[in-house]
Scaffold this active site. Structure first.
Site, mmCIF file in Angstrom:
data_model
loop_
_atom_site.group_PDB
_atom_site.id
_atom_site.type_symbol
_atom_site.label_atom_id
_atom_site.label_comp_id
_atom_site.label_asym_id
_atom_site.label_seq_id
_atom_site.Cartn_x
_atom_site.Cartn_y
_atom_site.Cartn_z
ATOM 1 C CD GLU A 1 -4.934 -2.521 2.261
ATOM 2 O OE1 GLU A 1 -5.343 -2.114 1.143
ATOM 3 O OE2 GLU A 1 -4.392 -1.778 3.095
ATOM 4 C CB THR B 1 -0.858 0.055 1.270
ATOM 5 O OG1 THR B 1 0.020 0.156 2.393
ATOM 6 C CG2 THR B 1 -1.708 -1.189 1.398
ATOM 7 C CE LYS C 1 -15.360 11.152 13.050
ATOM 8 N NZ LYS C 1 -14.094 10.601 12.540
ATOM 9 C CD1 TRP D 1 -19.833 11.821 12.379
ATOM 10 C CD2 TRP D 1 -19.623 9.971 11.133
ATOM 11 N NE1 TRP D 1 -19.216 10.892 13.148
ATOM 12 C CE2 TRP D 1 -19.064 9.729 12.415
ATOM 13 C CE3 TRP D 1 -19.588 8.950 10.182
ATOM 14 C CZ2 TRP D 1 -18.492 8.508 12.770
ATOM 15 C CZ3 TRP D 1 -19.018 7.726 10.537
ATOM 16 C CH2 TRP D 1 -18.474 7.511 11.819
#
Lengths: 545, 545
Positions: free
Chosen positions: A330, A185, A439, A444
């Site tokens: 992944e 990654t 936030k 959110w």
């Protein structure tokens, strides 16, 4: 009760043999700037045998890592299948990594041999003295003598090395859960982390890429693989092509919009795969110089969310269906793909196609909230996406055995770091990265939703939204705008443009106009750097009342 | 080197969960004679939970066999997934087996419970007293009291048994190589032989069915499953549909051409699967009473070779693409599928589509001659087809552990008993069964080629060719002709019709006209019976000079 089925192993050696015989007429071609050089899968099979014999001659054994530092081309495709087929492990190095990261991953993976494209020799030469495990460098289509070998390293010319080799190699069918390939990654925080794919995972993933609810290309397609082979397991394209008999077209180093369009005019691919940044460039180039690209039936886009405006422009102006997909290094990487459900048409179908799509049966998915509770797939509840399955990593590669980032895993599930919702019929909509979601006063706000919406304004070329500290609300969004060439717009005008798309409390007050959005080595918005620029006071921020 | 991928199991419990949630809006429907009764996959998930709880309540544990004696309908589909998902083994009994074979297979498999359709109770009642391991019979959509239970057997009504059960069942994810389902071959010689599919084999096979180079249906299709669920693992249709979200349409007991056409007019399936005999009947019915069936994009045909004339009639007169496929109970069953190669059109494409097609990467194939030598894929060399792979059986089920028919296996490969050739680009053409090929003076004549050719004559409804003893040539072909209704033709005329299609020495001298070709329980030509009829002097043979 035991079954009577044969005790098979899903092995890339079997795939290579299959492609070279039962799909022997299919081809891989590399663009040279004004044409292609082409190799049949039958020839690829022979070339893979020669490469395997050559590597074995250099001391490469089962499990040893063979790195590639290459563009997408025929030779890279040969290495992609030959190395795992001989039981060794392919490690496609990301040529765009920052130097210290590149050195880190090659040493961490303990690459023993690296194949390097001739045009990349000057770049690779800077890294080579720092690579502690490399014993052999093989220069492909270039001048091997241009590379100075440190002590203990031998430099070879690819053709000289392999031309005398036998095309026959006894490719072993090894345990299917053995390592076949690895990718790191390019995380923006900490060291890159390694993922090791198995023969089994790559085989199953290739079957899914070929499935109609995956990418769905088949033996009648010509697949233009723009996504680099070092990016997230090459999105599974090489193995899926070998499995289906699709032809593959490789752009080599010609990745700018203009040469890509010349390649398309010449080779007429029917399927292509690339990140949104590439498609944005192609779209702009087409606006400047129209060209019929309707031979391209489908372009799969992943690596970042695709702006709906881009999807519609491709389909409505150019007859190209953009297929939106979600995945990560992944996840091999194919997770969900946004095909509309059967029988759904028009705007409703578009709404489905803008989502991250639906998962295949091989990928289990769930959403988990801050308290670790699974939230329902009701199309509203937000949670962090977790996935599980045979081509999902269960850990990060650790030569020492010490667990790396164990908090990325939750009871056998991979925590993706993506926040989203799932509809009752299984469609995933990501609203943000868990670290990017804003936030604000206990609620959110999705930075991505704001970005997509404001990018629908004609004056906006790109927009990135980050959360910045706010005394009253804890965090509030800051919108960083890159204006389209020659365009002009004020912050107030852009906020008005968003007014009917968001609740009032979600509308951003803070705006900044920048020359370009900082990006990571794989072209993603680098919000960490943007946040740092804000923190350092480098951004000129307008605050609307 | 180990991979970092998760240690997954390909499990039908996972498939059931997936279908019931992520494909929950898709449906399975059963034709009732004048309409359908429909169940969503979400409802199927709940029903599977109820059935699993009920079966567990009857003492069905992991590995226990649950038989079905049913038509294709919703309840059969529920059993098809619920039984393996709970870790038990589904055994779909062939309702058309000869009585002694049916009793043999149920006892050999040690079926503990059998689900029986109400309309099949009278038939099943004849067998039940002879079934030595059955403890419970569950009557589906019928009168349970009509069935007299022998000592030690309890008869239940399906709805009464499962309606009170919880829809929640903790379906276990068991080792993927465990048994999931079993089928017996209906061989014309000796006892039927059992094949036990695993969770893994059924999962991989379903992925291949969904692949474009397999059957290629997807979530936008409505799949009419005419092939009985007890025939060769139901051709993988139930699991592939659950995986892709395709809708399934079940004909129940309405398998004659007229009701099938009524079903099609009402439900407009886009995909269908059946043996050639069914399609022949449909074609004849369409000739008598025209109907638009072009909603059917693709009809996959297997179980026996398809006459080219039938393929062309469907495509050219009715707009239905016939997809020719080869497989057997021992191969799960999907082996090869005859898609034309990319870019090939017209008559050349037809020639490819008449073949048995190309193998997927999961099925390795080779041809072996009488001396056990692998012959080349040169499009000419004949050999017995051998196959290998994860959904190919490696043995026959043997409760005692004693090997059954070990000569059907050759060093890990299944000997198919089919004789054919493979082209350099991987297309299989079967010319005969190894036991049916006619050995004439040291050369081989394909009985199938003669049959296909003579069936192209308008006066011929069906033709079967067998080898009969000949003093001079060892064996010569005998052609048994079933004339089309109202048609007339002489042997000489039919031989002349073949004259430009075969070498002179291959042309048959011996002809017989019969009322019908004897068939096996699954509708294949029973050449063993035809040979016996010839040996007994029951056939009236014309010998041309």
């Amino acid at each position: 009760m035991q079954s009577t089925m044969q005790q098979d192993q899903l092995s890339l050696a079997t795939l290579l043999k299959y492609a070279a015989t039962f799909q022997g007429d299919s081809t891989v071609s590399t663009w040279t700037g004004d044409g292609v050089r082409t190799m049949t899968y039958r020839e690829l099979g022979a070339e893979a045998g020669r490469l395997a014999n050559a590597l074995r001659g250099l001391g490469v054994e089962e499990g040893d890592r063979v790195g590639t530092f290459m563009w997408n081309n025929n030779e890279h495709m040969v290495a992609y299948i030959a190395v795992p087929a001989m039981g060794s492990v392919l490690h496609a190095l990301n040529i765009r990594l920052f130097p210290e990261q590149l050195v880190f991953v090659a040493n961490h993976a303990e690459d023993k041999v690296v194949l390097v494209d001739g045009t990349l020799v000057p770049l690779f030469a800077q890294y080579l003295p720092k690579l502690t495990t490399v014993k052999h460098v093989i220069v492909v289509n270039g001048d091997a003598s241009a590379l100075t070998a440190p002590d203990g390293v031998t430099v070879h010319d690819y053709r000289t090395l392999i031309d005398g080799q036998s095309p026959d190699f006894d490719f072993p069918v090894i345990d299917e859960r053995s390592a076949a390939a690895m990718c790191y990654t390019s995380g923006t925080t900490g060291d890159p982390k390694g993922v090791v794919y198995s023969h089994r995972s790559n085989w199953l993933h290739a079957m899914q890429v070929n499935s109609p609810n995956g990418m769905g290309f088949d033996g009648s397609d010509s697949v233009l693989a723009i996504v680099p082979l070092f990016h997230a397991n090459a999105w599974g394209l090489p193995y899926a092509a070998l499995m289906s008999g699709a032809n593959v077209i490789m752009p080599d180093r010609f990745l700018q919009p203009q040469p890509l369009l010349e390649l398309m005019a010449s080779e007429k691919p029917t399927f292509a795969a690339a990140v949104p940044t590439i498609w944005g460039g192609v779209l702009a180039a087409l606006a400047a110089a129209p060209q019929d690209i309707s031979h391209l039936k489908t372009a799969v886009v992943g690596g970042a969310a695709v702006p709906p405006s881009m999807m519609r422009a491709f389909e409505e102006k150019h007859g190209v269906r953009i297929l939106h997909a979600w995945g990560m290094t992944e996840t091999s990487p194919l997770g969900s793909v946004a095909h509309a459900p059967a029988g759904v048409e028009g705007e409703e179908a578009w709404a489905y196609r803008y989502t991250q799509g639906r998962f295949p049966a091989n990928v289990e998915a769930r959403l988990v909230d801050d308290e670790g509770k699974v939230v329902p797939n009701d199309g509203e509840s937000l949670g962090e996406l977790q996935v599980r399955g045979g081509w999902i990593t269960g850990s990060y590669y650790s030569p020492s055995g010490a667990e790396i980032d164990p908090d990325k895993f939750d009871d056998g599930w991979l925590r993706t770091g993506d926040v989203g919702k799932i509809s009752p019929n299984g469609y995933l909509t990501l609203v943000d990265r868990s670290k990017d979601v804003i936030k604000s006063g206990g609620e959110w706000i999705s930075s991505v939703d704001l970005e997509n919406a404001v990018m629908g304004h004609p004056a906006v070329a790109e927009a990135a939204v980050i959360g910045v500290p706010d005394e009253k609300w804890d965090e509030r969004p800051l919108v960083a705008i890159v204006l389209a060439e020659g365009a002009a717009a004020e912050a107030a005008e852009l906020r008005d443009f968003l007014a009917d798309k968001f609740a009032k409390w979600q509308l951003p007050e803070r705006w900044t106009f920048i020359a370009e959005v900082p990006k990571t080595s794989v072209g993603k918005f680098d919000k960490k750097r943007l946040r740092a620029q804000y923190a350092e006071g480098e951004l000129d921020v307008t605050t609307l009342g």
